[in-house]
Write a protein that holds these residues in place. Structure first.
Motif, PDB file in Angstrom:
ATOM      1  N   UNK A 120       0.856  -1.186   0.000  1.00 51.39           N
ATOM      2  CA  UNK A 120       0.000   0.000   0.000  1.00 51.39           C
ATOM      3  C   UNK A 120       0.897   1.243   0.000  1.00 51.39           C
ATOM      4  N   UNK A 121       0.540   2.224  -0.807  1.00 50.68           N
ATOM      5  CA  UNK A 121       1.314   3.452  -0.974  1.00 50.68           C
ATOM      6  C   UNK A 121       1.506   4.179   0.361  1.00 50.68           C
ATOM      7  N   UNK A 122       2.760   4.460   0.724  1.00 48.56           N
ATOM      8  CA  UNK A 122       3.024   5.212   1.953  1.00 48.56           C
ATOM      9  C   UNK A 122       3.302   6.690   1.673  1.00 48.56           C
ATOM     10  N   UNK A 123       3.286   7.083   0.395  1.00 47.97           N
ATOM     11  CA  UNK A 123       3.531   8.482   0.030  1.00 47.97           C
ATOM     12  C   UNK A 123       2.651   9.465   0.785  1.00 47.97           C
ATOM     13  N   UNK A 124       1.324   9.232   0.836  1.00 48.62           N
ATOM     14  CA  UNK A 124       0.467  10.169   1.578  1.00 48.62           C
ATOM     15  C   UNK A 124       0.841  10.249   3.068  1.00 48.62           C
ATOM     16  N   UNK A 125       1.258   9.147   3.643  1.00 48.43           N
ATOM     17  CA  UNK A 125       1.637   9.137   5.056  1.00 48.43           C
ATOM     18  C   UNK A 125       2.932   9.932   5.258  1.00 48.43           C
ATOM     19  N   UNK A 126       3.862   9.816   4.320  1.00 46.67           N
ATOM     20  CA  UNK A 126       5.106  10.594   4.406  1.00 46.67           C
ATOM     21  C   UNK A 126       4.800  12.087   4.298  1.00 46.67           C
ATOM     22  N   UNK A 127       3.938  12.460   3.353  1.00 43.01           N
ATOM     23  CA  UNK A 127       3.570  13.877   3.213  1.00 43.01           C
ATOM     24  C   UNK A 127       2.887  14.400   4.472  1.00 43.01           C
ATOM     25  N   UNK A 128       2.002  13.608   5.038  1.00 37.78           N
ATOM     26  CA  UNK A 128       1.332  14.001   6.276  1.00 37.78           C
ATOM     27  C   UNK A 128       2.349  14.148   7.416  1.00 37.78           C
ATOM     28  N   UNK A 129       3.312  13.257   7.451  1.00 36.43           N
ATOM     29  CA  UNK A 129       4.357  13.331   8.467  1.00 36.43           C
ATOM     30  C   UNK A 129       5.223  14.569   8.286  1.00 36.43           C
ATOM     31  N   UNK A 130       5.613  14.865   7.060  1.00 32.36           N
ATOM     32  CA  UNK A 130       6.441  16.046   6.804  1.00 32.36           C
ATOM     33  C   UNK A 130       5.742  17.329   7.214  1.00 32.36           C
ATOM     34  N   UNK A 131       4.410  17.344   7.098  1.00 34.69           N
ATOM     35  CA  UNK A 131       3.643  18.521   7.522  1.00 34.69           C
ATOM     36  C   UNK A 131       3.785  18.751   9.030  1.00 34.69           C
ATOM     37  N   UNK A 132       4.075  17.698   9.777  1.00 34.63           N
ATOM     38  CA  UNK A 132       4.287  17.858  11.217  1.00 34.63           C
ATOM     39  C   UNK A 132       5.597  18.581  11.517  1.00 34.63           C
ATOM     40  N   UNK A 133       6.552  18.528  10.585  1.00 31.97           N
ATOM     41  CA  UNK A 133       7.831  19.211  10.767  1.00 31.97           C
ATOM     42  C   UNK A 133       7.718  20.702  10.505  1.00 31.97           C
ATOM     43  N   UNK A 134       6.740  21.097   9.750  1.00 34.29           N
ATOM     44  CA  UNK A 134       6.606  22.520   9.381  1.00 34.29           C
ATOM     45  C   UNK A 134       6.231  23.392  10.551  1.00 34.29           C
TER      46      UNK A 134
END
Length: 104
Positions: free
Chosen positions: A90-104
């Motif tokens: 299953x694609x983890x790309x959306x989860x990575x993007x959501x995670x990166x938003x936590x760094x902002x």
């Protein structure tokens, strides 16, 4: 005696500061994502620190992006909890993007 108490209090303050600085992450679970849920565990906490994205599940860290795979100490291979659907991961790309938003 006072020195030991002062050191203990200072240690507690430092520990609390580290927890606040790291943030608590974001709790995520299977029911919120449905078929897009990329993990074999039912829930996890999504984290981001210095562009390292990982999930913590059952007390263990799993690196989601290359930065975390390279630099996150103690991370286990994602393959251990990466879900397959019809034989394909299953694609983890959306989860990575959501995670990166936590760094902002």
């Amino acid at each position: 005696m006072r020195t030991h108490i002062s050191i203990a209090i200072l240690s507690l303050i430092l520990a609390a500061t580290v927890l606040v600085a790291c943030g608590g992450g974001k709790d995520i679970n299977r029911s919120d994502y449905g078929s897009r849920w990329p993990f074999t565990v039912d829930s996890a906490t999504l984290h981001c620190d210095r562009q390292m994205v990982w999930v913590e599940a059952n007390g263990r860290k799993y690196a989601l992006n290359g930065t975390a795979q390279t630099h996150l100490e103690g991370a286990l291979p994602l393959e251990r909890i990466w879900r397959r659907s019809n034989g394909v991961r299953v694609n983890i790309g959306p989860m990575i993007r959501e995670g990166l938003a936590l760094c902002d």
